[in-house]
Design a protein around this motif. Structure first.
Motif, PDB file in Angstrom:
ATOM      1  N   LEU A   1      33.823  -3.699  -3.950  1.00  0.00           N
ATOM      2  CA  LEU A   1      34.927  -2.979  -4.824  1.00  0.00           C
ATOM      3  C   LEU A   1      34.619  -2.377  -6.319  1.00  0.00           C
ATOM      4  CD1 LEU A   1      38.621  -2.318  -4.031  1.00  0.00           C
ATOM      5  CD2 LEU A   1      37.295  -1.244  -3.842  1.00  0.00           C
ATOM      6  N   PHE A   2      33.983  -3.856  -6.968  1.00  0.00           N
ATOM      7  CA  PHE A   2      32.915  -4.012  -8.138  1.00  0.00           C
ATOM      8  C   PHE A   2      31.538  -3.266  -8.183  1.00  0.00           C
ATOM      9  CE2 PHE A   2      30.000  -6.409 -10.824  1.00  0.00           C
ATOM     10  CZ  PHE A   2      30.447  -5.738 -11.793  1.00  0.00           C
ATOM     11  N   PHE A   3      31.322  -3.077  -6.746  1.00  0.00           N
ATOM     12  CA  PHE A   3      29.970  -2.395  -6.394  1.00  0.00           C
ATOM     13  C   PHE A   3      30.003  -0.941  -6.460  1.00  0.00           C
ATOM     14  CE2 PHE A   3      28.202  -6.727  -4.439  1.00  0.00           C
ATOM     15  CZ  PHE A   3      27.611  -6.655  -5.855  1.00  0.00           C
ATOM     16  N   LYS A   4      31.373  -1.024  -6.003  1.00  0.00           N
ATOM     17  CA  LYS A   4      31.515   0.480  -5.663  1.00  0.00           C
ATOM     18  C   LYS A   4      32.757   0.640  -7.297  1.00  0.00           C
ATOM     19  CE  LYS A   4      28.786   0.392  -2.044  1.00  0.00           C
ATOM     20  NZ  LYS A   4      27.276   1.376  -2.697  1.00  0.00           N
ATOM     21  N   ARG A   5      32.819   0.410  -8.042  1.00  0.00           N
ATOM     22  CA  ARG A   5      33.993   0.853  -8.805  1.00  0.00           C
ATOM     23  C   ARG A   5      33.714   1.915  -9.489  1.00  0.00           C
ATOM     24  NH1 ARG A   5      29.911  -2.349 -11.464  1.00  0.00           N
ATOM     25  NH2 ARG A   5      28.560  -1.784 -12.718  1.00  0.00           N
ATOM     26  N   ARG A   6      32.831   2.482  -9.546  1.00  0.00           N
ATOM     27  CA  ARG A   6      32.598   4.554  -9.996  1.00  0.00           C
ATOM     28  C   ARG A   6      33.003   5.349  -8.160  1.00  0.00           C
ATOM     29  NH1 ARG A   6      28.965   1.590 -13.010  1.00  0.00           N
ATOM     30  NH2 ARG A   6      29.007   1.677 -14.698  1.00  0.00           N
TER      31      ARG A   6
ATOM     32  N   ARG B   1      18.077  -7.582  -7.516  1.00  0.00           N
ATOM     33  CA  ARG B   1      17.464  -7.384  -7.401  1.00  0.00           C
ATOM     34  C   ARG B   1      16.742  -5.545  -6.623  1.00  0.00           C
ATOM     35  NH1 ARG B   1      11.035  -9.217  -6.969  1.00  0.00           N
ATOM     36  NH2 ARG B   1       9.622  -7.792  -7.892  1.00  0.00           N
ATOM     37  N   PHE B   2      17.162  -5.717  -5.365  1.00  0.00           N
ATOM     38  CA  PHE B   2      17.497  -4.383  -4.711  1.00  0.00           C
ATOM     39  C   PHE B   2      18.183  -3.941  -4.049  1.00  0.00           C
ATOM     40  CE2 PHE B   2      13.204  -7.231  -3.682  1.00  0.00           C
ATOM     41  CZ  PHE B   2      12.536  -5.605  -4.496  1.00  0.00           C
ATOM     42  N   ASP B   3      19.047  -4.245  -5.161  1.00  0.00           N
ATOM     43  CA  ASP B   3      21.413  -3.379  -4.941  1.00  0.00           C
ATOM     44  C   ASP B   3      21.159  -3.524  -3.480  1.00  0.00           C
ATOM     45  OD1 ASP B   3      23.362  -2.192  -5.474  1.00  0.00           O
ATOM     46  OD2 ASP B   3      22.209  -0.276  -4.889  1.00  0.00           O
ATOM     47  N   ASN B   4      21.060  -5.332  -2.730  1.00  0.00           N
ATOM     48  CA  ASN B   4      20.832  -4.816  -1.357  1.00  0.00           C
ATOM     49  C   ASN B   4      22.457  -5.808  -0.844  1.00  0.00           C
ATOM     50  OD1 ASN B   4      21.045  -6.058   1.259  1.00  0.00           O
ATOM     51  ND2 ASN B   4      18.939  -6.374   1.665  1.00  0.00           N
ATOM     52  N   GLN B   5      23.637  -4.764  -1.607  1.00  0.00           N
ATOM     53  CA  GLN B   5      24.784  -5.945  -1.181  1.00  0.00           C
ATOM     54  C   GLN B   5      25.517  -6.166  -0.284  1.00  0.00           C
ATOM     55  OE1 GLN B   5      27.445  -1.714  -2.644  1.00  0.00           O
ATOM     56  NE2 GLN B   5      26.283  -1.460  -4.495  1.00  0.00           N
ATOM     57  N   LEU B   6      24.595  -5.861   1.276  1.00  0.00           N
ATOM     58  CA  LEU B   6      25.296  -6.340   2.317  1.00  0.00           C
ATOM     59  C   LEU B   6      24.706  -7.614   2.512  1.00  0.00           C
ATOM     60  CD1 LEU B   6      25.404  -3.126   5.062  1.00  0.00           C
ATOM     61  CD2 LEU B   6      27.649  -4.677   4.918  1.00  0.00           C
ATOM     62  N   LEU B   7      23.566  -7.913   1.541  1.00  0.00           N
ATOM     63  CA  LEU B   7      23.142  -9.270   2.457  1.00  0.00           C
ATOM     64  C   LEU B   7      23.683  -9.594   1.387  1.00  0.00           C
ATOM     65  CD1 LEU B   7      21.151 -10.879   2.841  1.00  0.00           C
ATOM     66  CD2 LEU B   7      19.460 -10.545   1.189  1.00  0.00           C
ATOM     67  N   ILE B   8      24.382  -9.546   0.216  1.00  0.00           N
ATOM     68  CA  ILE B   8      24.965 -10.357  -0.886  1.00  0.00           C
ATOM     69  C   ILE B   8      26.157 -10.784  -0.516  1.00  0.00           C
ATOM     70  CG2 ILE B   8      25.662 -10.507  -3.051  1.00  0.00           C
ATOM     71  CD1 ILE B   8      23.760  -7.999  -3.900  1.00  0.00           C
ATOM     72  N   LEU B   9      26.259  -9.428  -0.159  1.00  0.00           N
ATOM     73  CA  LEU B   9      28.288  -9.938   0.387  1.00  0.00           C
ATOM     74  C   LEU B   9      28.093 -11.053   1.174  1.00  0.00           C
ATOM     75  CD1 LEU B   9      29.372  -6.388  -0.423  1.00  0.00           C
ATOM     76  CD2 LEU B   9      30.563  -8.534  -1.611  1.00  0.00           C
TER      77      LEU B   9
ATOM     78  N   PHE C   1      19.597  -8.145   7.347  1.00  0.00           N
ATOM     79  CA  PHE C   1      19.844  -7.301   6.094  1.00  0.00           C
ATOM     80  C   PHE C   1      18.503  -7.104   5.149  1.00  0.00           C
ATOM     81  CE2 PHE C   1      24.676  -7.058   6.866  1.00  0.00           C
ATOM     82  CZ  PHE C   1      24.298  -5.705   7.547  1.00  0.00           C
ATOM     83  N   SER C   2      18.069  -8.890   5.256  1.00  0.00           N
ATOM     84  CA  SER C   2      16.960  -8.860   3.824  1.00  0.00           C
ATOM     85  C   SER C   2      15.623  -7.950   3.775  1.00  0.00           C
ATOM     86  CB  SER C   2      16.225 -10.203   4.988  1.00  0.00           C
ATOM     87  OG  SER C   2      17.093 -10.876   4.282  1.00  0.00           O
ATOM     88  N   LEU C   3      15.597  -7.524   5.957  1.00  0.00           N
ATOM     89  CA  LEU C   3      14.966  -5.765   5.564  1.00  0.00           C
ATOM     90  C   LEU C   3      14.504  -4.790   4.299  1.00  0.00           C
ATOM     91  CD1 LEU C   3      14.386  -5.700   9.159  1.00  0.00           C
ATOM     92  CD2 LEU C   3      13.003  -6.514   7.997  1.00  0.00           C
ATOM     93  N   PHE C   4      15.479  -5.350   4.192  1.00  0.00           N
ATOM     94  CA  PHE C   4      16.021  -3.983   2.571  1.00  0.00           C
ATOM     95  C   PHE C   4      15.657  -4.671   1.475  1.00  0.00           C
ATOM     96  CE2 PHE C   4      18.770  -2.225   6.493  1.00  0.00           C
ATOM     97  CZ  PHE C   4      18.889  -1.439   6.067  1.00  0.00           C
ATOM     98  N   ASN C   5      15.701  -6.039   1.434  1.00  0.00           N
ATOM     99  CA  ASN C   5      14.648  -6.465   0.163  1.00  0.00           C
ATOM    100  C   ASN C   5      13.377  -5.806  -0.253  1.00  0.00           C
ATOM    101  OD1 ASN C   5      17.562  -7.273  -0.100  1.00  0.00           O
ATOM    102  ND2 ASN C   5      16.103  -9.873  -0.066  1.00  0.00           N
ATOM    103  N   SER C   6      13.098  -4.487  -0.199  1.00  0.00           N
ATOM    104  CA  SER C   6      11.457  -4.095  -0.369  1.00  0.00           C
ATOM    105  C   SER C   6      11.994  -2.542  -0.811  1.00  0.00           C
ATOM    106  CB  SER C   6      11.038  -4.160   0.656  1.00  0.00           C
ATOM    107  OG  SER C   6      11.716  -3.913   2.084  1.00  0.00           O
ATOM    108  N   LYS C   7      11.252  -1.928  -1.772  1.00  0.00           N
ATOM    109  CA  LYS C   7      10.977  -0.160  -1.821  1.00  0.00           C
ATOM    110  C   LYS C   7       9.952  -0.108  -0.625  1.00  0.00           C
ATOM    111  CE  LYS C   7      13.760  -0.426  -5.380  1.00  0.00           C
ATOM    112  NZ  LYS C   7      15.325   0.504  -5.585  1.00  0.00           N
TER     113      LYS C   7
END
Length: 403
Positions: free
Chosen positions: A225-230, A357-365, A396-402
């Motif tokens: 919810l904090f990540f999606k607070r807006r 760093r890569f806004d990888n919310q699912l990995l963090i959570l 989910f670590s695949l998303f740690n890149s641009k």
């Protein structure tokens, strides 16, 4: 694009990874076949491309496991060491396979995330509801199901049997993933279906009444919810989480479990319950760790050493139960000492830092969820825990890149 040279392999790869995300509904032996199938498809797919290897990711995510393997050199029980290394092998298999994906293949695999999340949610939902309905209609009354279902999932599921703590973890992650599915869909029918599934999944969580997953779920939902607070769904989701916390307190079965935390005593001197048993285990584990803090006792001997400590302390309950450490961090300290513990914590923290760093919310959570549950369970030492921890964090670590 190089991937166009073999569309058939890409389709097989999609089938293989989808099967893994649905594998909770598969019996244990078929899960192994699903992992082997995925490995074969990955190796076949990359054979048509230029070889690449994400050695940085592979190294930091598996180094602690390789040190654990080395600890078998000073273990007396080599047979048990081999068995534990084999059961924990997912910790190196999935990072290795995902590290082999080329940029083009990785881009396609990442595009499947919405599908994979939905597959996981519906698989977990099916694994909760279908056995419940079947056993209710064939073996038990409804009241018996409500009272004893946490035991039934272990005893009456046959080859599908699973400890309720692991089913609670799957259920909690399915609820987390549903949060992201709802936020990223415009289909009102899908939203309604996912919300209905969530209500049922929460009911099962309260039925299992496992403190660790419930605490971890509430924590990661507040962080989500904090990540999606807006986001426009912020208020409805906040209300939903508050209701979940309220139900946890209001339902006697879960409320009593949490009350145990405020009456924690050594099991030798008090009532036998899961909290007091863990308190006794942790005291014994800390005593054991203090005698070999740097390198531990080896992956083959760590449970034997802990059991001997139960004998020394004369704890009949712990001796009869032959309990493991029931805490992944303490278990790693007993296995490989501070060396393994530091490497493992470094992997968790670096994963979170890269996720930020890569806004990888699912990995963090996902990392935080598992990290919290690890305070009460050795989830990386059983297939029901380690397979999905490694699969989800690797994907989910695949998303740690641009791109």
């Amino acid at each position: 694009m190089e991937i166009e040279t073999n569309k058939k392999n890409v389709m097989l790869l999609k089938v293989a990874i989808t099967l893994l995300f649905a594998s909770i509904i598969l019996p244990t032996n078929i899960k192994t076949i699903a992992v082997v199938f995925f490995a074969c498809v990955v190796l076949s797919t990359i054979s048509y491309t230029k070889f690449v290897f994400r050695k940085g990711y592979f190294l930091y995510s598996t180094l602690f496991f390789f040190v654990l393997i080395l600890s078998s050199l000073y273990s007396d029980n080599k047979t048990y060491a081999l068995r534990k290394v084999t059961s924990m092998s997912s910790l190196v298999i999935f990072p290795f396979l995902f590290s082999l994906l080329t940029k083009d293949i990785k881009s396609i695999v990442k595009s499947w995330k919405p599908l994979l999340l939905k597959v996981y949610i519906f698989s977990v939902f099916s694994f909760n509801i279908l056995p419940f309905l079947y056993l209710w209609f064939t073996n038990y009354t409804f009241s018996e199901m409500i009272i004893h279902y946490a035991t039934i999932v272990r005893v009456d599921f046959g080859k599908f049997g699973i400890h309720p703590i692991y089913l609670s973890m799957h259920t909690s992650l399915a609820i987390l993933f549903s949060f992201f599915v709802i936020l990223n869909t415009t289909s009102k029918r899908l939203m309604a279906l996912i919300l209905a599934i969530d209500i049922i999944l929460i009911s099962f969580l309260l039925l299992y009444a496992k403190k660790g997953p419930l605490i971890a779920l509430c924590l990661i939902l507040f962080l989500a919810l904090f990540f999606k607070r807006r986001d426009k769904f912020f208020k409805p989701f906040l209300i939903s989480i508050i209701v979940l916390v309220g139900l946890t307190i209001a339902v006697p079965k879960t409320r009593n479990k949490f009350i145990e935390l405020f009456k924690m005593e050594n099991v030798q001197d008090s009532t036998i319950n899961s909290t007091n048993i863990r308190y006794g285990i942790y005291e014994s584990a800390i005593d054991v760790i203090s005698k070999a803090p740097l390198l531990g006792y080896g992956i083959g001997d760590y449970n034997d050493v802990l059991y001997e400590q139960y004998k020394v302390e004369g704890s009949k309950v712990l001796m009869e139960g032959r309990y493991n450490a029931h805490n992944q961090y303490l278990s790693f300290l007993i296995m490989g000492g501070l060396v393994v513990f530091v490497l493992f914590v470094f992997y968790l923290l670096l994963s979170i830092v890269l996720g930020i760093r890569f806004d990888n919310q699912l990995l963090i959570l996902t990392i935080i969820f598992y990290g919290v549950v690890m305070f009460t369970e050795n989830i990386l030492e059983r297939e029901s825990g380690v397979l999905y921890f490694s699969l989800l964090t690797s994907y989910f670590s695949l998303f740690n890149s641009k791109e």
